[in-house]
Scaffold this motif. Structure first.
Motif, short mmCIF file in Angstrom:
data_model
loop_
_atom_site.label_atom_id
_atom_site.label_comp_id
_atom_site.label_asym_id
_atom_site.label_seq_id
_atom_site.Cartn_x
_atom_site.Cartn_y
_atom_site.Cartn_z
N GLN A 1 5.78 6.92 -4.64
CA GLN A 1 6.65 6.10 -4.19
C GLN A 1 6.89 5.58 -2.72
N ASP A 2 6.14 6.54 -1.87
CA ASP A 2 6.16 6.00 -0.42
C ASP A 2 5.32 5.06 0.04
N VAL A 3 5.96 3.88 0.54
CA VAL A 3 5.35 2.68 0.98
C VAL A 3 4.63 2.96 2.31
N ARG A 4 3.41 2.78 2.51
CA ARG A 4 2.87 2.75 3.93
C ARG A 4 2.82 1.72 4.46
N GLN A 5 2.47 0.58 4.05
CA GLN A 5 2.66 -0.77 4.65
C GLN A 5 2.82 -1.87 3.58
N VAL A 6 3.23 -3.11 3.98
CA VAL A 6 3.27 -4.13 3.28
C VAL A 6 2.41 -5.34 4.16
N VAL A 7 1.51 -5.89 3.43
CA VAL A 7 0.74 -7.05 4.36
C VAL A 7 1.20 -8.40 3.43
N HIS B 1 -4.86 2.73 -3.16
CA HIS B 1 -3.30 2.89 -3.94
C HIS B 1 -2.54 1.68 -3.33
N PHE B 2 -2.89 0.69 -3.77
CA PHE B 2 -2.09 -0.56 -3.65
C PHE B 2 -2.00 -1.45 -4.92
N THR B 3 -0.87 -2.47 -4.65
CA THR B 3 -0.51 -3.19 -5.65
C THR B 3 -0.19 -4.53 -5.02
N GLN C 1 1.05 -1.29 -0.04
CA GLN C 1 -0.02 -0.13 0.15
C GLN C 1 0.83 1.19 -0.09
N TYR C 2 0.63 2.23 -0.80
CA TYR C 2 1.16 3.23 -0.84
C TYR C 2 0.58 4.59 -0.44
#
Length: 70
Positions: A20-26, A46-48, A13-14
């Motif tokens: 380009q700033d990543v908020r979190q990775v799950v 805003h995720f990939t 999630q950005y």
């Protein structure tokens, strides 16, 4: 149907659209569909979805040890 190698996936999630700033990775998720469903169900914006190999660096970062005064 194309064969896809066994891999785990992560939702990244950005902070904003095109950011380009990543908020979190799950992670981990067994497939892309499960990861995308998780993101939508949790109202993430805003995720990939990417393989976990691309979501994190392959090795931990090297943190230099503190220098001793001489």
């Amino acid at each position: 149907m194309m064969f896809e190698p066994q891999a785990l996936y992560a939702v990244i999630q950005y902070d904003g659209a095109g950011g380009q700033d990543v908020r979190q990775v799950v992670a981990p998720f067994p497939d892309r569909g499960a990861a995308a469903t998780f993101a939508v169900d949790n109202e993430m914006r805003h995720f990939t979805v990417r393989p976990m190999v691309l979501a994190a660096p392959p090795v931990p970062p090297v943190i230099p040890s503190p220098r001793r005064p001489t």
